[in-house]
Design an enzyme around this catalytic site. Structure first.
Site, PDB file in Angstrom:
ATOM      1  CG  ASP A 245      -2.247   6.549-126.730  1.00  0.00           C
ATOM      2  OD1 ASP A 245      -3.004   6.715-127.696  1.00  0.00           O
ATOM      3  OD2 ASP A 245      -1.870   5.439-126.360  1.00  0.00           O
ATOM      4  CB  THR A 246      -2.692  13.520-126.914  1.00  0.00           C
ATOM      5  OG1 THR A 246      -1.404  13.189-127.415  1.00  0.00           O
ATOM      6  CG2 THR A 246      -2.701  14.950-126.411  1.00  0.00           C
ATOM      7  CB  THR A 247      -5.888  13.692-122.153  1.00  0.00           C
ATOM      8  OG1 THR A 247      -5.864  12.271-122.035  1.00  0.00           O
ATOM      9  CG2 THR A 247      -7.173  14.224-121.551  1.00  0.00           C
ATOM     10  CB  SER A 264       0.494  13.633-124.830  1.00  0.00           C
ATOM     11  OG  SER A 264       0.749  12.517-125.652  1.00  0.00           O
TER      12      SER A 264
END
Length: 444
Positions: A245-247, A264
């Protein structure tokens, strides 16, 4: 120890133009007022919270995450306004007190008390000892384009290695989305990922031979292992002297400053653990679970040890042309990141696609290589292909011995800001965003 806040602070101290408060307070206000829930994030929230609920007996504390992400008894639906006033409060404390409020102040005290209560070990002393490191990026040149990445303990070197091997072949002559082109790219990935599994670790604890693994001479050696008509039966690391789950975002300003940024919590939103202030108020953020990427095999460079950073997958991308900045880009998605970055560069350099076309093009993703956790390779693995790959290419790849998989949702999330030099007039920016995610390109 969470590193993001100190990374924000360090970058702001060196390059920031606005006052620190002015950067964080608008975000705190958004947390308090709420924003409409986008489609993809709504899907991930519901899925990940269900995963935590199914494993709640294994998680030391579960109430705080529910207060933050499922305050009405469920996660927000698409279009519903989602607010996180707890995070807004935490951000206001950081806006007022700087990074020390988080690492050596009231927030650190809350975190220490929380872990003591649930049976964990993180202390204020651990928090206070954390510091951001400024590192020199590694670089390779791919057909005239300088491609930059972060070295171990990240996987940035894998992007360079894939490109270095691919440079040994005429991908343009093979044809866009041809079986031959995809075959050589995917085999380059398999070679690079065996080195990733063997060598990549915290450089303070284990000496990774970066210069050799990043060299053109080594790439030429590795390229000779690729058979043009048949998948390699087995792949080994060279001898040298997954889903998160990374931005990711890419930003540039009118002065020409370009920023490529990624952060992340790793798998499934993180660990499930959300600290509180001791009065029943969560701090509004979840601790990461990147310790999962340590190896537990004696002698492995990436073996777990106190004070050591695990191997991790998050890598911002950057490229220059003629010594001038060209692209601040990235592709989210665990082990897909170097595969996706290489495909973007190849699509633009070899096939002449513009930034949006390069991202919209059908992608491949290979899974099943050896992992830095000690997990061995799974035969030749699986080569996943998006629906836009021509049927003829798929048939030829199967005939070469590839085990093919269809679209699995794991093809990454791409964003890009490109600095365009014009023959007449000033330089301009172009931007591209990911059609597979909730991405957006904005100009102001």
């Amino acid at each position: 120890v969470p590193g993001t806040v100190d990374a924000w602070w360090s970058a702001h101290q060196r390059y920031g133009k606005l006052p620190w408060k002015d950067v964080l307070l608008p975000v705190a206000e958004l947390c308090e007022e709420g924003v409409p829930m986008p489609q993809l994030i709504a899907w991930y929230l519901e899925r990940n919270m269900a995963g935590f609920d199914a494993s709640s007996a294994l998680i030391e504390e579960n109430d705080n995450r529910k207060k933050v992400y499922a305050a009405i008894g469920r996660t927000p639906a698409v279009g519903e306004v989602f607010a996180n006033p707890y995070l807004g409060r935490t951000l206001r404390l950081i806006a007022e007190g700087g990074r020390d409020a988080f690492y050596d102040g009231v927030i650190a005290d809350h975190i220490e008390r929380y872990f003591r209560r649930i049976g964990g070990w993180m202390t204020r002393a651990d928090m206070a000892a954390h510091h951001t490191e400024w590192v020199e990026p590694i670089r390779t040149n791919y057909r005239g384009v300088d491609v930059y990445g972060l070295g171990p303990n990240t996987q940035g070197l894998s992007t360079n290695q894939i490109l270095n091997v691919c440079e040994q072949f005429d991908l343009k002559g093979m044809g866009f989305q041809s079986a031959a082109s995809i075959h050589h790219q995917a085999e380059a990935k398999r070679l690079a990922f065996e080195d990733r599994a063997r060598w990549f670790a915290d450089a303070r604890f284990s000496a990774t031979p970066v210069d050799w693994l990043n060299s053109k001479a080594y790439a030429a050696e590795r390229a000779r292992l690729i058979r043009p008509d048949r998948v390699m039966d087995r792949v080994f690391p060279g001898d040298a002297p997954t889903q998160g789950d990374t931005t990711y975002f890419s930003v540039a300003d009118s002065d020409g400053m370009m920023v490529s940024w990624i952060q992340s919590n790793y798998r499934g939103m993180g660990s499930g653990l959300v600290a509180d202030d001791g009065q029943g108020n969560p701090l509004g953020f979840m601790f990461q679970d990147r310790g999962e990427l340590f190896a537990l095999t004696d002698g492995h460079p990436n073996i777990y040890a106190p004070g050591k950073r695990p191997f991790h997958t998050i890598i911002p991308g950057f490229a220059c042309k003629g010594g001038e900045p060209w692209m601040a880009f990235g592709v989210m998605g665990g082990g897909m990141q170097p595969q996706g970055q290489a495909q973007i560069i190849i699509n633009m350099v070899d096939y002449g696609l513009d930034p949006q076309e390069a991202g919209d093009s059908p992608r491949w993703q290979h899974e099943g290589s050896s992992e830095p956790t000690g997990q061995p390779a799974e035969g030749v693995g699986t080569l996943f292909l998006e629906t836009g790959v021509p049927a003829a290419s798929k048939a030829q790849l199967e005939a070469m011995g590839w085990v093919l998989g269809g679209p699995n949702g794991g093809f990454g999330g791409y964003q890009n800001v490109v600095r365009q030099v014009n023959a007449s007039g000033p330089w301009t920016y172009g931007a591209a965003t990911e059609m597979r995610k909730d991405g957006i390109a904005l100009a102001y």
